[in-house]
Design a protein around this motif. Structure first.
Motif, PDB file in Angstrom:
ATOM      1  N   GLY A 258      32.964  35.098  40.014  1.00 14.01           N
ATOM      2  CA  GLY A 258      32.482  34.196  38.970  1.00 14.01           C
ATOM      3  C   GLY A 258      32.004  32.890  39.574  1.00 14.01           C
ATOM      4  O   GLY A 258      31.226  32.875  40.525  1.00 14.01           O
ATOM      5  N   THR A 259      32.495  31.805  39.033  1.00 17.63           N
ATOM      6  CA  THR A 259      32.020  30.482  39.445  1.00 17.63           C
ATOM      7  C   THR A 259      32.360  30.157  40.896  1.00 17.63           C
ATOM      8  O   THR A 259      31.657  29.369  41.526  1.00 17.63           O
ATOM      9  CB  THR A 259      32.595  29.386  38.533  1.00 17.63           C
ATOM     10  OG1 THR A 259      34.018  29.387  38.626  1.00 17.63           O
ATOM     11  CG2 THR A 259      32.165  29.607  37.085  1.00 17.63           C
TER      12      THR A 259
ATOM     13  N   TYR B  80      32.751  30.787  32.358  1.00 18.83           N
ATOM     14  CA  TYR B  80      33.154  31.582  33.514  1.00 18.83           C
ATOM     15  C   TYR B  80      33.721  32.916  33.032  1.00 18.83           C
ATOM     16  O   TYR B  80      34.121  33.043  31.876  1.00 18.83           O
ATOM     17  CB  TYR B  80      34.180  30.827  34.362  1.00 18.83           C
ATOM     18  CG  TYR B  80      35.362  30.361  33.574  1.00 18.83           C
ATOM     19  CD1 TYR B  80      36.471  31.179  33.405  1.00 18.83           C
ATOM     20  CD2 TYR B  80      35.378  29.108  32.976  1.00 18.83           C
ATOM     21  CE1 TYR B  80      37.563  30.772  32.661  1.00 18.83           C
ATOM     22  CE2 TYR B  80      36.468  28.690  32.230  1.00 18.83           C
ATOM     23  CZ  TYR B  80      37.551  29.525  32.081  1.00 18.83           C
ATOM     24  OH  TYR B  80      38.627  29.124  31.340  1.00 18.83           O
TER      25      TYR B  80
ATOM     26  N   TRP C 181      29.379  39.179  32.242  1.00 16.55           N
ATOM     27  CA  TRP C 181      29.047  37.816  32.646  1.00 16.55           C
ATOM     28  C   TRP C 181      27.887  37.883  33.623  1.00 16.55           C
ATOM     29  O   TRP C 181      27.829  38.782  34.469  1.00 16.55           O
ATOM     30  CB  TRP C 181      30.269  37.172  33.283  1.00 16.55           C
ATOM     31  CG  TRP C 181      30.097  35.742  33.655  1.00 16.55           C
ATOM     32  CD1 TRP C 181      30.190  34.675  32.822  1.00 16.55           C
ATOM     33  CD2 TRP C 181      29.831  35.218  34.956  1.00 16.55           C
ATOM     34  NE1 TRP C 181      30.010  33.506  33.526  1.00 16.55           N
ATOM     35  CE2 TRP C 181      29.783  33.827  34.841  1.00 16.55           C
ATOM     36  CE3 TRP C 181      29.630  35.794  36.207  1.00 16.55           C
ATOM     37  CZ2 TRP C 181      29.542  32.990  35.926  1.00 16.55           C
ATOM     38  CZ3 TRP C 181      29.389  34.970  37.287  1.00 16.55           C
ATOM     39  CH2 TRP C 181      29.346  33.586  37.153  1.00 16.55           C
TER      40      TRP C 181
ATOM     41  N   PHE D 172      24.578  31.879  34.317  1.00  9.19           N
ATOM     42  CA  PHE D 172      25.455  30.732  34.567  1.00  9.19           C
ATOM     43  C   PHE D 172      24.729  29.680  35.407  1.00  9.19           C
ATOM     44  O   PHE D 172      24.765  28.489  35.100  1.00  9.19           O
ATOM     45  CB  PHE D 172      26.742  31.185  35.262  1.00  9.19           C
ATOM     46  CG  PHE D 172      27.578  30.045  35.747  1.00  9.19           C
ATOM     47  CD1 PHE D 172      28.421  29.363  34.882  1.00  9.19           C
ATOM     48  CD2 PHE D 172      27.518  29.636  37.067  1.00  9.19           C
ATOM     49  CE1 PHE D 172      29.181  28.278  35.318  1.00  9.19           C
ATOM     50  CE2 PHE D 172      28.278  28.564  37.525  1.00  9.19           C
ATOM     51  CZ  PHE D 172      29.110  27.890  36.649  1.00  9.19           C
TER      52      PHE D 172
ATOM     53  N   TYR E  36      28.809  22.211  35.344  1.00  9.94           N
ATOM     54  CA  TYR E  36      30.071  22.741  35.866  1.00  9.94           C
ATOM     55  C   TYR E  36      30.463  22.046  37.170  1.00  9.94           C
ATOM     56  O   TYR E  36      31.623  21.736  37.396  1.00  9.94           O
ATOM     57  CB  TYR E  36      29.943  24.250  36.058  1.00  9.94           C
ATOM     58  CG  TYR E  36      31.266  24.953  36.188  1.00  9.94           C
ATOM     59  CD1 TYR E  36      32.039  25.220  35.071  1.00  9.94           C
ATOM     60  CD2 TYR E  36      31.737  25.358  37.427  1.00  9.94           C
ATOM     61  CE1 TYR E  36      33.253  25.875  35.176  1.00  9.94           C
ATOM     62  CE2 TYR E  36      32.951  26.021  37.544  1.00  9.94           C
ATOM     63  CZ  TYR E  36      33.699  26.275  36.420  1.00  9.94           C
ATOM     64  OH  TYR E  36      34.892  26.921  36.535  1.00  9.94           O
TER      65      TYR E  36
END
Length: 161
Positions: free
Chosen positions: A21-22, A57, A122, A127, A135
């Motif tokens: 993810g992030t 996220y 996701w 993102f 973020y």
């Protein structure tokens, strides 16, 4: 660092962390731990990076026919593990999982989401386009709050808040 009533047992030595993810974004890692460790492409079978309600996220969750692409972070120090663990929500559980990286199968630690998740994958690209800049700012603020003396500032909130 954490608002948990317990401390998670963190990996030691050269244990890699699978990120999906992030934390796969070098800019995020730099804000959190002050550097971007080597990121080696990897994947896990039977897991998906799920969209989480009201969050930018993902959460890794079981999904029989899924393959999740991500990266292995290697060479994390004990202090870096502590920062990353403090950053993760309480709904994550840190577990070792089988990972395929390069031409070999191995194990790596990762954060598995423990709450229910809705359908939906996701997207790292989405993102990056829609949320990454904000973020990074949130991560910078969170890290600055973490470094403040305990008497000056309460423990920073988790990254989803």
């Amino acid at each position: 660092m954490s608002d948990r009533p317990w401390t998670r047992r963190l990996p030691s030595g050269d244990a890699p962390l699978f990120v999906y993810g992030t934390l796969q974004f070098p800019e995020v890692l730099i804000e959190l731990i002050g550097r971007a460790p080597q990121l080696d492409p990897a994947q896990v079978l039977g897991q998906r990076a799920a969209v989480l309600p009201d969050r930018v996220y993902p959460g890794l969750t079981s999904a029989n026919d899924s393959v999740t692409q991500g990266f292995l972070l290697s060479g994390l120090t004990a202090d870096e593990w502590q920062v990353l663990d403090a950053f993760e929500d309480d709904e994550y559980e840190l577990r070792p999982i089988p990972v395929h990286a390069g031409d070999q199968d191995t194990y790596a630690w990762t954060y598995i989401w423990t709450d229910a998740v809705p359908p939906g994958e996701w997207s790292a690209q989405r993102f990056a386009a829609e949320h990454l800049a904000d973020y990074i700012t949130r991560c910078s603020t969170w890290r600055r709050d973490l470094l403040r003396p305990a008497t000056a500032q309460p423990v920073p909130e988790r990254h989803n808040r």
